[in-house]
Design an enzyme around this catalytic site. Structure first.
Site, PDB file in Angstrom:
ATOM      1  N   ARG A 149       0.856  -1.181   0.000  1.00 17.39           N
ATOM      2  CA  ARG A 149       0.000   0.000   0.000  1.00 17.39           C
ATOM      3  C   ARG A 149       0.894   1.234   0.000  1.00 17.39           C
ATOM      4  NH1 ARG A 149      -2.363  -3.432   4.021  1.00 17.39           N
ATOM      5  NH2 ARG A 149      -4.513  -4.070   3.526  1.00 17.39           N
ATOM      6  N   LYS A 173      -2.553  -2.138   7.756  1.00 15.10           N
ATOM      7  CA  LYS A 173      -3.736  -1.582   8.408  1.00 15.10           C
ATOM      8  C   LYS A 173      -3.919  -2.200   9.790  1.00 15.10           C
ATOM      9  CE  LYS A 173      -6.559  -0.249   4.437  1.00 15.10           C
ATOM     10  NZ  LYS A 173      -7.843  -0.438   3.734  1.00 15.10           N
ATOM     11  N   HIS A 242      -1.905   2.966  -6.169  1.00 16.49           N
ATOM     12  CA  HIS A 242      -2.866   1.870  -6.011  1.00 16.49           C
ATOM     13  C   HIS A 242      -2.874   0.972  -7.242  1.00 16.49           C
ATOM     14  CE1 HIS A 242      -6.355  -0.251  -4.555  1.00 16.49           C
ATOM     15  NE2 HIS A 242      -7.010   0.029  -5.660  1.00 16.49           N
ATOM     16  N   ARG A 245      -0.140  -1.603  -6.985  1.00 13.85           N
ATOM     17  CA  ARG A 245      -0.491  -2.671  -6.033  1.00 13.85           C
ATOM     18  C   ARG A 245      -1.502  -3.625  -6.649  1.00 13.85           C
ATOM     19  NH1 ARG A 245      -1.396  -4.263  -0.516  1.00 13.85           N
ATOM     20  NH2 ARG A 245      -3.592  -4.397   0.066  1.00 13.85           N
ATOM     21  N   HIS A 268      -4.496  -8.665   3.529  1.00 15.30           N
ATOM     22  CA  HIS A 268      -5.944  -8.571   3.715  1.00 15.30           C
ATOM     23  C   HIS A 268      -6.382  -9.470   4.861  1.00 15.30           C
ATOM     24  CE1 HIS A 268      -6.738  -7.181  -0.697  1.00 15.30           C
ATOM     25  NE2 HIS A 268      -6.505  -6.168   0.114  1.00 15.30           N
ATOM     26  N   TYR A 277     -10.775  -7.167  -4.740  1.00 16.59           N
ATOM     27  CA  TYR A 277      -9.603  -6.397  -5.142  1.00 16.59           C
ATOM     28  C   TYR A 277      -9.019  -6.901  -6.451  1.00 16.59           C
ATOM     29  CZ  TYR A 277      -5.373  -3.691  -4.186  1.00 16.59           C
ATOM     30  OH  TYR A 277      -4.353  -2.785  -4.225  1.00 16.59           O
TER      31      TYR A 277
END
Length: 301
Positions: A149, A173, A242, A245, A268, A277
């Protein structure tokens, strides 16, 4: 339209005009949405608002979906109905608002675009030897080579990179840590960057990638530089982090077919996120199932 439906609507329209003093445009939108809903209720045999319950509202929502309404349009229609029924509750005409628990389906998430392999080669064909160009190619190679990311890229410290092992410590995240491999050109160009990094970085700066001011590079700067390289390399589509990725995820999945591994590499938490995605289609999932599930294999005797 039956009087039991029309009279309440007319009072509501007057309320919107005189008490809420909404614009003519907004009043028109309310009237258009509610007239359509009332006509649909008539077709279903409903003649007054007192008999409308949650099941009737769900039928109206289902009809909107069958008629091809976009999620945003259906949401607007149901919002108008909720406002009207709230008004009827306030006026004492009905006891509760049956539309309160009924919502439109979520808007479809737009699928991110990816670059094909030839476009990636075109973008990454950067051979200028000044420190900023070396830095930029190293960033792009690393994003595409490890599927990072943007926030993960800019937050990397020099100590997070192990060229000898070929892995990176990434904080994703929710402050979740993962270790991802990187090899080939990504590893090579990060090595080139580390050799010239001292020409730009302040002495005490821990960040792996720095700006020409010597401090950790910002996300905005990375976005700007990648867009500029896309134009400079004459790539047809707009380049953003993005997209690199997503291209990593798509190309890895196309080559390996291993959805679970791609999930781990991307960081994820849920497999569902990875499916969206990487815009998996049903045919691919069916192929994975047919090749992997033992009961599916038995059917191929």
């Amino acid at each position: 339209m039956p009087a039991g439906l029309e009279k309440s609507l007319l009072r509501f329209y007057e309320y919107l005009r005189s008490e809420r003093e909404l614009s003519l445009h907004t009043q028109h939108n309310y009237k258009r949405q509610l007239t359509t809903l009332a006509e649909q209720l008539v077709e279903l045999g409903v003649t007054d608002w007192q008999t409308v319950d949650a099941s009737w509202v769900r039928q109206l929502a289902s009809k909107g979906m069958r008629d091809g309404l976009k999620a945003s349009s259906l949401s607007m229609r149901l919002s108008a109905l909720r406002s009207f029924l709230d008004y009827l509750v306030h006026q004492g005409e009905i006891k509760a608002n049956p539309a309160k628990g009924v919502s439109a389906p979520r808007k479809a998430r737009p699928l991110p675009k990816n670059l094909d392999v030839d476009e990636m080669d075109q973008l990454l064909d950067v051979n200028e030897d000044d420190p900023l160009s070396i830095r930029d190619r190293a960033m792009m190679e690393l994003m595409y080579g490890a599927g990072l990311r943007l926030s993960e890229l800019v937050n990397l410290d020099v100590r997070d990179i192990s060229l000898s092992k070929g892995d990176i410590r990434v904080i994703g995240k929710g402050d979740k840590e993962r270790v991802v491999p990187f090899a080939g050109l990504a590893r090579e160009w990060v090595g080139h960057w580390l050799k010239v990094r001292g020409q730009l970085a302040a002495g005490d700066e821990p960040g792996l990638f720095v700006s020409k001011l010597g401090q950790r590079i910002s996300t905005r700067n990375v976005q700007k530089r990648m867009a500029e390289w896309g134009q400079k390399q004459a790539v047809s589509s707009h380049i953003n982090p993005h997209k690199l990725r997503h291209s990593f995820a798509t190309h890895m999945l196309e080559s390996s077919g291993d959805l679970r591994a791609v999930q781990e590499l991307l960081g994820h938490a849920n497999l569902t996120t990875t499916q969206i995605y990487t815009h998996l289609d049903f045919q691919h999932l069916a192929q994975v199932y047919d090749e992997a599930h033992p009961r599916a294999k038995r059917g191929k005797r």
